[in-house]
Design an enzyme around this catalytic site. Structure first.
Site, PDB file in Angstrom:
ATOM      1  N   ASP A   1       0.797  -1.027  -0.144  1.00 52.95           N
ATOM      2  CA  ASP A   1      -0.038   0.205  -0.050  1.00 52.95           C
ATOM      3  C   ASP A   1       0.858   1.246   0.008  1.00 52.95           C
ATOM      4  O   ASP A   1       1.482   1.688   1.101  1.00 52.95           O
ATOM      5  CB  ASP A   1      -0.844  -0.169   1.281  1.00 52.95           C
TER       6      ASP A   1
ATOM      7  N   TYR B   1       3.359   9.811  -0.516  1.00 49.02           N
ATOM      8  CA  TYR B   1       4.587   9.000   0.163  1.00 49.02           C
ATOM      9  C   TYR B   1       5.784   9.314  -0.449  1.00 49.02           C
ATOM     10  O   TYR B   1       6.945   8.917   0.384  1.00 49.02           O
ATOM     11  CB  TYR B   1       4.224   7.510   0.415  1.00 49.02           C
TER      12      TYR B   1
ATOM     13  N   LYS C   1      -2.434   6.266  -4.285  1.00 49.25           N
ATOM     14  CA  LYS C   1      -3.622   6.999  -3.892  1.00 49.25           C
ATOM     15  C   LYS C   1      -3.214   8.502  -4.466  1.00 49.25           C
ATOM     16  O   LYS C   1      -1.908   8.696  -4.401  1.00 49.25           O
ATOM     17  CB  LYS C   1      -3.809   7.277  -2.208  1.00 49.25           C
TER      18      LYS C   1
ATOM     19  N   HIS D   1      -7.130   9.641  -1.963  1.00 51.69           N
ATOM     20  CA  HIS D   1      -6.522   9.579  -0.513  1.00 51.69           C
ATOM     21  C   HIS D   1      -7.589  10.132   0.572  1.00 51.69           C
ATOM     22  O   HIS D   1      -7.617   9.632   1.790  1.00 51.69           O
ATOM     23  CB  HIS D   1      -5.183  10.042  -0.846  1.00 51.69           C
TER      24      HIS D   1
END
Length: 285
Positions: free
Chosen positions: A55, A60, A85, A118
């Site tokens: 994930d 990120y 996301k 997200h």
């Protein structure tokens, strides 16, 4: 191994994946890489430990590292399930389509297994435009499954009211202290698979007496108890760790079961939204 043990292990193996409304299988145990600064190494270790579900997210900034780990692992791409996301500041029809292409390039993939909105902070119009773009990206075979994250019931309802299909997944903060029961029940009724992020409560409650007692009873560590609670509830937990030993132990959760008393004690820890340890923006307008 006895016949009873073999049967039990077979049943546990059958429960290691779930079929999404898109038709694709998703491993029930995922590996989270939020704020993981050794993503490539951690994901490679996770693959060795048996994880096949990772994930990630655009925000990120480690999609490229996940892609590197996939290629270095030598595992067939079709055996892996990779999620990313798009965060609210990138929402919008054109920006989402562009973002999908950028994620594909960073990963080095031909497709992404699951693409989530997200968070819902962008507002209704941008949320729906983003969702439409993701459905079109799926039609173009760039995405296999479309879902959402941090969506409350009213966010899910607006998708339905707009005439779009129901998302396959809703990823929310979920653990014994923050069970988000109304959202979970809504998802259950509408065939939406619930993914649980922060299933380990960000390691803030590992010494809670109830969790410690159940861990001692089963000769397990607290993290394994929390992950198993999530699996046994039918959720898809996404534990994260950069520690190789923890990566392995967090994956060793299919060879025991929590009994009814254990589950009742853990269920009783629910503090509603007050138990959240992250942003948990399910109430955003």
């Amino acid at each position: 191994m006895s016949e009873t043990t073999e049967s039990r292990m077979a049943n546990l193996k059958l429960q290691s994946t779930i079929r999404l409304s898109s038709g694709y299988l998703m491993p029930l145990l995922g590996f989270g890489v939020y704020q993981n600064y050794t993503t490539r190494e951690s994901v490679l270790e996770a693959f060795k430990a048996g994880y096949r579900h990772v994930d990630s997210a655009q925000v990120y900034r480690n999609e490229a590292h996940v892609g590197e780990a996939v290629r270095e692992s030598g595992l067939p791409r079709e055996e892996l399930f990779i999620t990313t996301k798009c965060v609210s500041k990138t929402h919008g029809y054109e920006s989402t389509l562009k973002g999908v292409d950028e994620s594909l390039t960073k990963f080095g993939f031909n497709y992404i297994d699951l693409f989530l909105i997200h968070d819902p902070y962008s507002g209704k119009d941008l949320r729906l435009a983003t969702y439409k773009a993701l459905l079109e990206a799926r039609q173009a075979r760039k995405i296999r499954t479309v879902g959402v994250s941090n969506y409350g019931i009213h966010h899910l309802e607006e998708i339905k009211e707009a005439g779009f299909e129901t998302p396959a997944v809703n990823q929310i903060e979920l653990h014994p202290f923050c069970q988000q029961k109304p959202i979970v029940e809504y998802c259950k009724q509408h065939g939406i698979v619930v993914q649980a992020y922060s299933p380990l409560v960000r390691a803030k409650r590992m010494d809670h007496p109830t969790i410690a007692s159940i861990a001692q009873k089963h000769n397990r560590d607290p993290a394994q108890i929390l992950i198993h609670w999530s699996l046994q509830k039918g959720f898809v937990p996404l534990p994260k760790s950069a520690n190789p030993q923890r990566i392995w132990s967090n994956a060793q959760v299919y060879d025991f079961a929590l009994d009814e008393s254990d589950m009742q004690q853990l269920d009783a820890l629910d503090q509603g939204k007050e138990g959240a340890v992250t942003w948990n923006p399910v109430d955003a307008p």
